[in-house]
Design a protein around this motif. Sequence first.
Motif, PDB file in Angstrom:
ATOM      1  N   UNK A 236       2.931   6.567  -5.013  1.00 13.32           N
ATOM      2  CA  UNK A 236       3.869   5.495  -5.402  1.00 13.32           C
ATOM      3  C   UNK A 236       3.575   4.189  -4.666  1.00 13.32           C
ATOM      4  N   UNK A 237       3.526   3.113  -5.443  1.00 16.98           N
ATOM      5  CA  UNK A 237       3.261   1.779  -4.912  1.00 16.98           C
ATOM      6  C   UNK A 237       3.863   0.737  -5.844  1.00 16.98           C
ATOM      7  N   UNK A 238       4.221  -0.394  -5.257  1.00 15.43           N
ATOM      8  CA  UNK A 238       4.841  -1.482  -6.033  1.00 15.43           C
ATOM      9  C   UNK A 238       3.777  -2.452  -6.518  1.00 15.43           C
ATOM     10  N   UNK A 239       3.946  -2.905  -7.762  1.00 18.89           N
ATOM     11  CA  UNK A 239       3.023  -3.843  -8.391  1.00 18.89           C
ATOM     12  C   UNK A 239       3.798  -5.003  -8.987  1.00 18.89           C
TER      13      UNK A 239
ATOM     14  N   UNK B  81       0.844  -1.191   0.000  1.00 16.00           N
ATOM     15  CA  UNK B  81       0.000   0.000   0.000  1.00 16.00           C
ATOM     16  C   UNK B  81       0.878   1.239   0.000  1.00 16.00           C
ATOM     17  N   UNK B  82       0.364   2.343  -0.494  1.00 19.30           N
ATOM     18  CA  UNK B  82       1.138   3.583  -0.443  1.00 19.30           C
ATOM     19  C   UNK B  82       1.447   3.971   1.005  1.00 19.30           C
ATOM     20  N   UNK B  83       2.537   4.672   1.200  1.00 17.06           N
ATOM     21  CA  UNK B  83       2.955   5.086   2.536  1.00 17.06           C
ATOM     22  C   UNK B  83       2.092   6.219   3.081  1.00 17.06           C
ATOM     23  N   UNK B  84       1.398   6.922   2.215  1.00 20.19           N
ATOM     24  CA  UNK B  84       0.568   8.053   2.615  1.00 20.19           C
ATOM     25  C   UNK B  84      -0.654   8.100   1.703  1.00 20.19           C
ATOM     26  N   UNK B  85      -1.584   8.960   2.028  1.00 23.78           N
ATOM     27  CA  UNK B  85      -2.767   9.144   1.185  1.00 23.78           C
ATOM     28  C   UNK B  85      -2.653  10.473   0.438  1.00 23.78           C
ATOM     29  N   UNK B  86      -3.344  10.619  -0.689  1.00 24.26           N
ATOM     30  CA  UNK B  86      -3.267  11.869  -1.448  1.00 24.26           C
ATOM     31  C   UNK B  86      -3.922  13.055  -0.745  1.00 24.26           C
TER      32      UNK B  86
ATOM     33  N   UNK C 190       0.480   6.042 -13.669  1.00 30.99           N
ATOM     34  CA  UNK C 190       1.694   6.173 -14.458  1.00 30.99           C
ATOM     35  C   UNK C 190       2.798   5.290 -13.893  1.00 30.99           C
ATOM     36  N   UNK C 191       3.592   4.721 -14.772  1.00 31.91           N
ATOM     37  CA  UNK C 191       4.691   3.847 -14.349  1.00 31.91           C
ATOM     38  C   UNK C 191       5.928   4.700 -14.129  1.00 31.91           C
ATOM     39  N   UNK C 192       6.481   4.600 -12.941  1.00 31.79           N
ATOM     40  CA  UNK C 192       7.713   5.320 -12.617  1.00 31.79           C
ATOM     41  C   UNK C 192       8.935   4.529 -13.049  1.00 31.79           C
ATOM     42  N   UNK C 193       8.886   3.206 -12.820  1.00 37.11           N
ATOM     43  CA  UNK C 193      10.052   2.384 -13.160  1.00 37.11           C
ATOM     44  C   UNK C 193       9.645   0.920 -13.250  1.00 37.11           C
TER      45      UNK C 193
ATOM     46  N   UNK D  61       2.126   8.819  -9.049  1.00 36.88           N
ATOM     47  CA  UNK D  61       2.585  10.161  -9.411  1.00 36.88           C
ATOM     48  C   UNK D  61       3.769  10.608  -8.571  1.00 36.88           C
ATOM     49  N   UNK D  62       3.968   9.996  -7.421  1.00 36.77           N
ATOM     50  CA  UNK D  62       5.068  10.354  -6.536  1.00 36.77           C
ATOM     51  C   UNK D  62       4.782   9.871  -5.128  1.00 36.77           C
ATOM     52  N   UNK D  63       5.684  10.184  -4.213  1.00 37.16           N
ATOM     53  CA  UNK D  63       5.577   9.661  -2.849  1.00 37.16           C
ATOM     54  C   UNK D  63       4.776  10.560  -1.914  1.00 37.16           C
ATOM     55  N   UNK D  64       4.460  11.769  -2.329  1.00 36.14           N
ATOM     56  CA  UNK D  64       3.728  12.669  -1.434  1.00 36.14           C
ATOM     57  C   UNK D  64       2.430  13.144  -2.085  1.00 36.14           C
ATOM     58  N   UNK D  65       1.550  13.656  -1.245  1.00 32.11           N
ATOM     59  CA  UNK D  65       0.269  14.161  -1.734  1.00 32.11           C
ATOM     60  C   UNK D  65       0.452  15.309  -2.724  1.00 32.11           C
TER      61      UNK D  65
END
Length: 189
Positions: A55-58, A8-13, A77-80, A136-140
Amino acid sequence: MTSIRLNDPATEPVAVEEMRAHLRLSGSEEDSSLSGFLKAARTHIEQATRRALISQSWRLYLNGWPVGRIVRLPVSPVQSVDQITVYDRDGNASQLGPSDWQLDRSAQPERVKIKLGAGLPASDMMAAEIDFTAGYGVSAADVPENFRQAVRLLAGHWFEHREAGTDLAITSLPQGLDRLLSTVRVPLL
């Protein structure tokens, strides 16, 4: 093809404090409920649009390479692309190196092109796994405002209509939510 979110993401948007202000709540008594509504709203919007907001891993599971060795990734969107693992008929795993594939961000949904000759021949291959990071990134602050507004609308709607059994609570979504999300849905594979 099957895909799962590995974490799960580390934070919420949208932060609980921001949601509290949006709803004009003065106390923190409802913070636990708001947190749950925010997570549920983010999850609903991600499923409806096939996008990851934070950001989350799939992991994508494949039974073989698709035609042309072009794999469309199910979440944007795919970051990597973090790792590609190929399994032979005996279940032995081997990793493809970064020079064996290319991430194509110009397509929607993004896709991975596996180079010819990389990995195992199709006749010897049992399965493959592609691990990737989406969002989209790690922060809201990284999340586009239309998604943040959609999360606020949906979480607020569920907060205001949480009584069980009413037709409004069960069947409706807030007015305007479909308009916010209609232009950002990733095409179904």
